[in-house]
Enzyme design. Sequence first.
Site, short mmCIF file in Angstrom:
data_model
loop_
_atom_site.label_atom_id
_atom_site.label_comp_id
_atom_site.label_asym_id
_atom_site.label_seq_id
_atom_site.Cartn_x
_atom_site.Cartn_y
_atom_site.Cartn_z
N ALA A 236 0.66 -4.99 -6.56
CA ALA A 236 0.63 -4.63 -4.96
C ALA A 236 -0.35 -5.98 -4.43
CB ALA A 236 0.20 -3.45 -4.63
N ARG A 237 -1.71 -5.97 -4.16
CA ARG A 237 -2.50 -6.58 -3.45
C ARG A 237 -4.32 -7.21 -4.70
NH1 ARG A 237 1.45 -8.67 -1.11
NH2 ARG A 237 1.04 -8.78 1.32
N ASP A 261 1.40 -9.82 -10.59
CA ASP A 261 2.16 -10.39 -9.87
C ASP A 261 0.84 -10.89 -8.53
OD1 ASP A 261 4.50 -11.71 -8.65
OD2 ASP A 261 4.73 -10.40 -7.20
N GLU A 266 -5.73 -15.35 -4.85
CA GLU A 266 -4.89 -16.24 -4.86
C GLU A 266 -4.54 -17.52 -3.51
OE1 GLU A 266 -2.08 -12.70 -4.75
OE2 GLU A 266 -1.36 -13.44 -3.20
N HIS A 298 3.64 -14.77 -6.83
CA HIS A 298 2.97 -13.41 -5.38
C HIS A 298 4.58 -13.45 -5.83
CE1 HIS A 298 1.20 -10.83 -2.33
NE2 HIS A 298 2.56 -10.74 -2.64
P1 NAD Z 1 4.44 1.25 2.57
O1 NAD Z 1 3.20 1.73 3.00
O2 NAD Z 1 5.41 1.99 2.05
O3 NAD Z 1 3.60 2.49 1.15
C1 NAD Z 1 1.92 2.20 0.13
C2 NAD Z 1 1.54 4.01 0.07
O4 NAD Z 1 0.66 3.68 -0.67
C3 NAD Z 1 1.55 4.09 0.69
O5 NAD Z 1 2.71 6.39 0.77
C4 NAD Z 1 0.13 5.11 0.91
O6 NAD Z 1 0.23 6.11 1.75
C5 NAD Z 1 -0.16 4.99 -0.45
N1 NAD Z 1 -1.54 4.76 -0.78
C6 NAD Z 1 -2.60 4.27 0.00
N2 NAD Z 1 -3.61 4.46 0.02
C7 NAD Z 1 -3.73 4.61 -1.66
C8 NAD Z 1 -4.54 5.08 -2.67
N3 NAD Z 1 -5.71 4.97 -2.15
N4 NAD Z 1 -4.39 5.75 -3.25
C9 NAD Z 1 -2.78 5.93 -3.67
N5 NAD Z 1 -2.28 5.86 -3.05
C10 NAD Z 1 -2.41 5.01 -1.98
O7 NAD Z 1 3.79 -0.07 1.34
P2 NAD Z 1 5.31 -0.65 -0.16
O8 NAD Z 1 5.64 -1.09 0.91
O9 NAD Z 1 5.86 0.25 -0.92
O10 NAD Z 1 3.94 -1.57 -0.15
C11 NAD Z 1 3.05 -1.58 -0.89
C12 NAD Z 1 2.20 -2.55 -1.66
O11 NAD Z 1 3.49 -4.33 -2.71
C13 NAD Z 1 1.26 -3.59 -0.84
O12 NAD Z 1 0.44 -4.35 -1.69
C14 NAD Z 1 2.36 -4.69 -0.11
O13 NAD Z 1 1.27 -5.64 0.26
C15 NAD Z 1 2.61 -5.08 -1.75
N6 NAD Z 1 3.67 -5.96 -1.19
C16 NAD Z 1 4.05 -6.92 -3.03
C17 NAD Z 1 4.91 -8.22 -3.10
C18 NAD Z 1 5.08 -8.47 -3.60
O14 NAD Z 1 5.97 -9.97 -4.28
N7 NAD Z 1 4.22 -9.18 -5.02
C19 NAD Z 1 6.09 -7.51 -2.04
C20 NAD Z 1 5.36 -7.32 -0.72
C21 NAD Z 1 4.61 -6.23 -0.54
#
Ligand code: NAD
Length: 332
Positions: A236-237, A261, A266, A298
């Site tokens: 995620a982040r 990742d 980073e 990432h």
């Molecule tokens: P999304 O907004 O569709 O889903 C996020 C979910 O997290 C939501 O359902 C929200 O209610 C929930 N949430 C928020 N705060 C929370 C908490 N404290 N505890 C539990 N759940 C919580 O987001 P997504 O598109 O699924 O992206 C998820 C993560 O993936 C983000 O951090 C995004 O930055 C990351 N990401 C990573 C890459 C990569 O290449 N590694 C690429 C894209 C996105």
Amino acid sequence: MTKIKIMSVRDEDIVYIEDWAKKNNVEYELSRHPLTDDNIDEAEGFDGLSLSQQIPISEEVFAKLKSFGIKQIAQRSAGFDTYDLELASKYGIVVSNVPSYSPSSIAEFAVTQAINIVRNFNAIQNKMKVHDFRWESSILSKSISELKVAVIGTGRIGSIVAKIFAQGYDCEVVAYDPFPNEVSEEYVTYQPTLQEAIEGADIVTLHVPATKYNHHLFDKHIFSHFKKGAVFVNCARGSLVDTNALLSSIDSGQIKGAALDTYEFERGLFPSDQREQQFNDQLLQQLIDREDIIITPHIAFYTDAAVKNLIVDALDATLEVLQTGTTHLRVN
Ligand code: NAD
């Protein structure tokens, strides 16, 4: 003919840009560089602008864009924290992002890496490299189907991860999300708190967005509630995880290992080529060197499907603004 300037272009983007421009009858010019004070004049004469900006844009640059008649920036990423949106609005610039470009790509990567940690992939590879082909208890693994998985955040990405583990591997899957989604409820048991979700899980995988409220959501306290020998995945982040606390929990044996990742420091590193540079990040070096951690730059999203969707959605948003004055992907 509409003319679009597309910056921070990488080799793999070009085929999709060419294809999109042909279909939409648009002229374009490519640049490998991000937009800066030094190269802003390159944008003059264009109707639209698409960036993949990792560095901030100054007020002078926004002012120049306005004076060139440019009304939008289509960012080719989900994140847009690099933009000062108030400043963009002040100069009449519509900023758009691509909120979701291939959630499956990220979900597949998270599952793969979780399994690689469970199956002792690094240790097996290291043994292979020195021709140690023995079967021994240090690389004895668990069967994935016998594991309980906790998915933290069941949005676009987490819900796919949950589905793969539940339906593909027959795992028991629990989850924590303050906003449970009905579809995931079919194969996931939601827990009322983060702590209750992680307690007893063999794999904990994190899929929540980073905000200023959840910095180090995974800290010493939460790691102390992990099941002994659990595996942790963060695709995620980086800012969501206290890296030093994670390392201490692995060293103490509480956590078996981690697939990361993202990394809290980073910025400026992922992605970049540091081969010829003096490398001073001792914390990242530790993560790279450890057999019980797999760290990647990432890259979970990085598939041809995602690259294509980033280009197509950003360039569609550019045209939408030029034709209607706004876009459904607008963020300011
Ligand atoms: P999304 O907004 O569709 O889903 C996020 C979910 O997290 C939501 O359902 C929200 O209610 C929930 N949430 C928020 N705060 C929370 C908490 N404290 N505890 C539990 N759940 C919580 O987001 P997504 O598109 O699924 O992206 C998820 C993560 O993936 C983000 O951090 C995004 O930055 C990351 N990401 C990573 C890459 C990569 O290449 N590694 C690429 C894209 C996105």
